[in-house]
Design an enzyme around this catalytic site. Structure first.
Site, PDB file in Angstrom:
ATOM      1  N   GLU A 125       0.832  -1.212   0.000  1.00  0.00           N
ATOM      2  CA  GLU A 125       0.000   0.000   0.000  1.00  0.00           C
ATOM      3  C   GLU A 125       0.865   1.261   0.000  1.00  0.00           C
ATOM      4  O   GLU A 125       0.535   2.240  -0.661  1.00  0.00           O
ATOM      5  CB  GLU A 125      -0.957   0.011   1.203  1.00  0.00           C
ATOM      6  CG  GLU A 125      -2.082  -1.004   1.109  1.00  0.00           C
ATOM      7  CD  GLU A 125      -2.987  -0.802  -0.104  1.00  0.00           C
ATOM      8  OE1 GLU A 125      -2.962   0.277  -0.707  1.00  0.00           O
ATOM      9  OE2 GLU A 125      -3.710  -1.759  -0.464  1.00  0.00           O
ATOM     10  N   TYR A 182      -5.914   6.415   4.758  1.00  0.00           N
ATOM     11  CA  TYR A 182      -6.173   5.370   3.775  1.00  0.00           C
ATOM     12  C   TYR A 182      -5.405   4.086   4.118  1.00  0.00           C
ATOM     13  O   TYR A 182      -5.966   2.989   4.167  1.00  0.00           O
ATOM     14  CB  TYR A 182      -5.809   5.836   2.352  1.00  0.00           C
ATOM     15  CG  TYR A 182      -5.728   4.657   1.432  1.00  0.00           C
ATOM     16  CD1 TYR A 182      -6.887   4.008   1.033  1.00  0.00           C
ATOM     17  CD2 TYR A 182      -4.489   4.123   1.057  1.00  0.00           C
ATOM     18  CE1 TYR A 182      -6.833   2.874   0.250  1.00  0.00           C
ATOM     19  CE2 TYR A 182      -4.423   2.986   0.280  1.00  0.00           C
ATOM     20  CZ  TYR A 182      -5.597   2.364  -0.123  1.00  0.00           C
ATOM     21  OH  TYR A 182      -5.540   1.221  -0.869  1.00  0.00           O
ATOM     22  N   ASP A 221      -9.727   4.847  -1.429  1.00  0.00           N
ATOM     23  CA  ASP A 221      -8.659   5.330  -2.325  1.00  0.00           C
ATOM     24  C   ASP A 221      -9.327   5.952  -3.557  1.00  0.00           C
ATOM     25  O   ASP A 221     -10.559   6.059  -3.618  1.00  0.00           O
ATOM     26  CB  ASP A 221      -7.693   4.186  -2.701  1.00  0.00           C
ATOM     27  CG  ASP A 221      -8.332   3.168  -3.639  1.00  0.00           C
ATOM     28  OD1 ASP A 221      -9.551   3.255  -3.888  1.00  0.00           O
ATOM     29  OD2 ASP A 221      -7.599   2.291  -4.123  1.00  0.00           O
TER      30      ASP A 221
END
Ligand code: SF4
Length: 367
Positions: free
Chosen positions: A45, A128, A146
């Site tokens: 990520e 996020y 996202d």
């Protein structure tokens, strides 16, 4: 705005059913229904922020090969991590990656925490990433938002708020859709649907599992969402960058400040990156700062190196100086580097462009 009652709808079941059939196979993924390792999820990520899946794949594999666990990454020298990161851009992420690995080891005994609140205390982990790790690695019902998911949610609701200002309101709407079951698969399913079906242009609504719930599809105006605030025009900054070479062919480099753009990375010395044209005094000041005497022959006329950062365009004009043997550089900042070693140090893409430009031009210009 869509007033559909999502709490009782089959929206999540449709999303999860689609995922069971169409989930993308990605190096950091586990098959649908299985829980992924938190280190893998976090690493991927962080890498995926502002970078495409295709670019991230090889970097992700290299990092896991070099540092198979968060403990390995924490004990790696920062320079090795920065070098392995070179080319992914946004180097603050790499420095935070290293800091975060250390924080996980020092504060959490080497295991990533499982809640969004604790994850948010880690360096470089924003809303996020915390939600994504909590949902995907720990099956917490976190609301993951996202760019892909924002697009789907804003279309389903025909959300009229402009992003980024309206993000919190959109998060509340996304929360209304989220299920308690399989939150990790649900988040990854939305990421995949956003990447492959609900694309920015020409979404493939006929293939979309939630088209019957989608207000924008009903109105036929999906491409108008999400609504975005008009982009500001990026300014162009300019600077002179020095390629200072000694008689052996080694080139003078220095390390950038830890904080700020390209923090901690190696660079060729340059004047300030500024909106104004570079003044002659500025060039002389830089020479003095580098411990070089004024009046050295400067060779200019190299092609301008152009690069674009998030907030501005940059134009660097290379100037070459070849030092005679009699001159010693006195500055402590200077690190002499062989061009052959550029691949082994943390050299940002911008500086690679400068090196390529100067080296390619040396045949044409006198040095
Ligand atoms: Fe996106 Fe179309 Fe699906 Fe709506 S129906 S979520 S616009 S792909």
């Amino acid at each position: 705005m869509n007033n559909h009652n999502f709490a009782t709808s089959d929206f999540p079941a449709r999303i999860l059913g689609w995922y069971d059939r169409h989930a993308r196979i990605l190096p950091w993924r586990k098959p649908a229904g299985e829980t992924a390792d938190a280190y893998h999820v976090w690493l991927s990520e962080i890498m995926l922020q502002q970078t495409t899946v295709a670019t991230v794949g090889p970097y992700y594999r290299k990092f896991l090969q070099n540092w198979p666990t968060v403990q390995h990454l924490a004990s790696a020298p920062l320079d090795d991590v920065l070098s392995a990161w070179a080319g992914l851009g946004y180097y603050a992420r790499a420095r935070n990656l290293h800091k975060c690995a250390n924080a996980v080891c020092e504060k959490f005994g080497g295991d990533f925490p499982s809640t969004e609140v604790e994850l948010l205390t880690l360096p470089g982990v924003g809303a996020y990433t915390a939600a994504a790790v909590a949902a995907i690695a720990f099956q917490q019902p976190a609301v993951v938002l996202d760019g892909n998911i924002e697009r789907i949610v804003s279309r389903v609701f025909r959300f009229q708020g402009e992003l980024p200002k309206g993000r919190e309101a959109l998060r509340e709407l996304a929360g209304r859709l989220s299920p308690k079951d399989r939150p990790g698969d649900y988040a990854q399913a939305l990421m995949d649907i956003g990447a492959t079906v609900c694309t920015p242009k020409k979404p493939d609504c006929a293939e979309c599992p939630v088209s019957i719930h989608c207000a924008a599809e009903a109105e036929g105006d999906a491409e108008n969402y999400p609504r975005k605030a008009p982009k500001k025009v990026k300014p162009t900054r300019k600077a002179v960058i020095f390629w200072i070479e000694d008689q052996k062919g080694d080139v003078l480099m220095r390390r950038r400040e830890e904080s700020g753009l390209l923090g901690g990375m190696m660079e060729f010395p340059s004047t300030n990156w500024d909106d104004k044209p570079v003044a002659n005094e500025e060039l002389n000041d830089l020479m003095i700062r580098l411990g070089l005497p004024p009046g050295l022959a400067r060779i200019s006329g190299y092609p301008i190196v152009k690069h674009t950062f998030t907030h501005f365009h940059l134009q660097l004009s290379p100037v070459v100086i070849r030092l005679p043997d009699t001159i010693r550089v006195t500055s402590n900042e200077a690190k002499w580097t062989r061009p052959l070693d550029f691949n082994r140090i943390a050299l940002p893409t911008l500086m690679k462009k400068v090196a390529d430009t100067v080296l390619a031009s040396q045949q044409l210009l006198p040095i």
